[in-house]
Design an enzyme around this catalytic site. Structure first.
Site, PDB file in Angstrom:
ATOM      1  N   MET A 247       0.839  -1.290  -0.061  1.00 24.70           N
ATOM      2  CA  MET A 247      -0.007  -0.029  -0.002  1.00 24.70           C
ATOM      3  C   MET A 247       0.890   1.159   0.059  1.00 24.70           C
ATOM      4  SD  MET A 247      -3.439  -0.911   2.023  1.00 24.70           S
ATOM      5  CE  MET A 247      -2.718  -0.776   3.773  1.00 24.70           C
TER       6      MET A 247
ATOM      7  N   ASN B 260       4.055   3.929   0.899  1.00 26.08           N
ATOM      8  CA  ASN B 260       4.824   4.303   2.028  1.00 26.08           C
ATOM      9  C   ASN B 260       5.675   3.343   2.619  1.00 26.08           C
ATOM     10  OD1 ASN B 260       4.642   5.371   5.383  1.00 26.08           O
ATOM     11  ND2 ASN B 260       5.175   6.629   3.711  1.00 26.08           N
TER      12      ASN B 260
ATOM     13  N   HIS C 257       8.873   0.883   3.567  1.00 29.91           N
ATOM     14  CA  HIS C 257      10.006   1.062   4.479  1.00 29.91           C
ATOM     15  C   HIS C 257      10.986  -0.310   4.110  1.00 29.91           C
ATOM     16  CE1 HIS C 257       7.711  -2.315   6.179  1.00 29.91           C
ATOM     17  NE2 HIS C 257       6.744  -1.627   6.545  1.00 29.91           N
ATOM     18  N   ASP C 258      11.978  -0.507   5.063  1.00 29.78           N
ATOM     19  CA  ASP C 258      12.927  -1.536   4.685  1.00 29.78           C
ATOM     20  C   ASP C 258      12.369  -2.927   4.566  1.00 29.78           C
ATOM     21  OD1 ASP C 258      14.786   0.468   4.443  1.00 29.78           O
ATOM     22  OD2 ASP C 258      15.719  -0.277   6.426  1.00 29.78           O
TER      23      ASP C 258
ATOM     24  N   HIS D  88       9.293  -3.887   3.075  1.00 30.64           N
ATOM     25  CA  HIS D  88       9.056  -4.021   1.990  1.00 30.64           C
ATOM     26  C   HIS D  88      10.331  -4.222   0.960  1.00 30.64           C
ATOM     27  CE1 HIS D  88       5.753  -1.151   3.302  1.00 30.64           C
ATOM     28  NE2 HIS D  88       5.084  -2.299   2.752  1.00 30.64           N
TER      29      HIS D  88
ATOM     30  N   GLN E 204     -10.229  -2.529   2.394  1.00 32.33           N
ATOM     31  CA  GLN E 204      -9.905  -3.275   3.590  1.00 32.33           C
ATOM     32  C   GLN E 204     -10.009  -2.179   4.801  1.00 32.33           C
ATOM     33  OE1 GLN E 204      -5.906  -4.115   1.671  1.00 32.33           O
ATOM     34  NE2 GLN E 204      -5.294  -3.852   3.831  1.00 32.33           N
TER      35      GLN E 204
ATOM     36  N   LYS F 253       5.058  -9.907   9.044  1.00 35.36           N
ATOM     37  CA  LYS F 253       4.268  -9.123  10.413  1.00 35.36           C
ATOM     38  C   LYS F 253       2.958  -9.084  10.382  1.00 35.36           C
ATOM     39  CE  LYS F 253       3.670  -4.507  10.408  1.00 35.36           C
ATOM     40  NZ  LYS F 253       2.364  -4.348  11.038  1.00 35.36           N
ATOM     41  N   ASP F 254       2.306  -9.253   9.132  1.00 37.02           N
ATOM     42  CA  ASP F 254       0.901  -9.634   8.958  1.00 37.02           C
ATOM     43  C   ASP F 254       0.865 -10.948   8.949  1.00 37.02           C
ATOM     44  OD1 ASP F 254      -0.025  -6.687   8.646  1.00 37.02           O
ATOM     45  OD2 ASP F 254       1.421  -6.574   7.153  1.00 37.02           O
TER      46      ASP F 254
ATOM     47  N   LEU G 288       9.054  -2.882  11.798  1.00 37.17           N
ATOM     48  CA  LEU G 288       8.784  -1.766  10.942  1.00 37.17           C
ATOM     49  C   LEU G 288       7.372  -1.945  10.001  1.00 37.17           C
ATOM     50  CD1 LEU G 288      12.133  -1.681   8.957  1.00 37.17           C
ATOM     51  CD2 LEU G 288      11.416  -0.436  11.127  1.00 37.17           C
TER      52      LEU G 288
HETATM   53  O1  PAF Z   1      -0.246  -5.674   3.586  1.00 32.42           O
HETATM   54  C1  PAF Z   1      -0.661  -5.082   2.935  1.00 32.42           C
HETATM   55  O2  PAF Z   1       0.028  -4.005   2.681  1.00 32.42           O
HETATM   56  C2  PAF Z   1      -1.942  -5.026   2.373  1.00 32.42           C
HETATM   57  O3  PAF Z   1      -2.939  -5.566   3.206  1.00 32.42           O
HETATM   58  C3  PAF Z   1      -1.997  -5.462   1.088  1.00 32.42           C
HETATM   59  C4  PAF Z   1      -1.679  -7.167   0.797  1.00 32.42           C
HETATM   60  C5  PAF Z   1      -0.916  -4.949  -0.276  1.00 32.42           C
HETATM   61  C6  PAF Z   1      -3.486  -5.546   0.242  1.00 32.42           C
HETATM   62  O4  PAF Z   1      -3.684  -4.456   0.278  1.00 32.42           O
END
Ligand code: PAF
Length: 282
Positions: free
Chosen positions: A26, A28, A30-31, A33, A57, A150-151, A185
């Site tokens: 989404m 913005n 950070h390290d 990603h 979401q 993290k998720d 992060l």
């Molecule tokens: O983890 C995220 O940044 C979001 O939930 C994703 C997977 C990009 C879906 O919008």
């Protein structure tokens, strides 16, 4: 690196390739990603990242409008990491009409923890991820998509979706990247005041303490340990949603000897106006 906005442009850029390595975000960035992009890149023949703040979401009271949109800085970081194509659709590109067909993930996995405190969250995530997968991978014999641990629950939901829809996509789960004090992060860390930022590392410390206590405890003692961990954070001014020990495989409460099972300690708590989540595999 190409930055494209429409699905047609994206498909045109991907048409010479056979195995995209894809990192949905989404923005913005950070390290965490960037680490995902670097990990995914060698597994495909073209590296794609998407930047899209997915309205589906977010609940109406959540931070959809204030979520930071930093496309230029994100694009620079992605290019430096070796990304080939950035897909940054506008809302009208991805949702040209209201998205009335949605993915409803299995409730045993998606109605607890994050799904309990953010009703509809995993419907929004699964729907956009399936749609992004269709934009990137349609017509490809195979592909790989990377998500951060993290998720943790999101990774499990996406894995199950890919398995149930028989999508030829390998899901890579990247380790959580942390600041020096242990804070995971997250794009939302930017919301923290300086004082909150100092306090924020207490979440992972609480998870670590709960994990250590759980490993040394018997199963019937677990609910009390979880309650104590939440009370300890609350005494420091946090508003915890959950701190809990679960099985890694399906996030159900553990059955059997806590010292031996593959477990994960998960937590979500609000510090001021910022809701943070984190987890530790133990
Ligand atoms: O983890 C995220 O940044 C979001 O939930 C994703 C997977 C990009 C879906 O919008």
């Amino acid at each position: 690196m190409h930055i494209v906005h429409t699905i047609a442009e994206l498909r045109a850029h991907l048409s010479p390739f056979r195995r995209p390595a894809f990192v949905p975000t989404m923005g913005n960035l950070h390290d965490g990603h960037i680490a995902l992009v670097k990990q995914a890149k060698p597994l495909g023949d073209v590296t794609v990242s998407s930047i899209f703040v997915n309205r589906l979401q977010f609940a109406p009271h959540e931070d959809f409008d204030s979520y930071p949109r930093t496309l230029d800085a994100d694009a620079q970081r992605l290019e430096a990491a070796g990304c080939d194509v950035v897909f940054a659709p506008r809302e009208k590109d991805l949702y040209p009409e209201p998205q009335t067909f949605k993915v409803h993930p299995a409730t045993d996995l998606s109605d607890m923890l994050e799904g309990h405190f953010r009703p509809g969250f995993f419907i929004g995530v699964s729907t956009v991820v399936l749609k992004l997968f269709s934009c990137v991978f349609a017509g490809m014999p195979s592909g790989v998509a990377a998500f951060g641990k993290k998720d943790y629950q999101q990774v499990l939901v996406v894995r199950r979706m890919v398995q149930q829809f028989a999508l030829p996509i390998e899901i890579l789960a990247g380790e959580t990247q942390r600041a020096e004090d242990g804070l995971a992060l997250s794009s939302r860390n930017g919301y923290l005041s300086p004082a909150e930022r100092l306090e924020a590392a207490q979440l992972v410390q609480a998870l670590r303490a709960l994990g250590d206590a759980a490993r040394a405890a018997a199963l019937p003692d677990l609910p009390a340990l979880e309650a104590q961990a939440m009370q300890a954070l609350a005494r420091r001014g946090w508003k915890p949603d959950y701190l809990t020990v679960r099985r890694r495989s399906d996030l159900q409460p553990p059955q059997g000897p806590l010292a031996e099972l593959p477990l994960v300690v998960l937590g979500a708590a609000k510090l001021g106006n910022t809701r943070l989540i984190d987890n530790l595999e133990i």
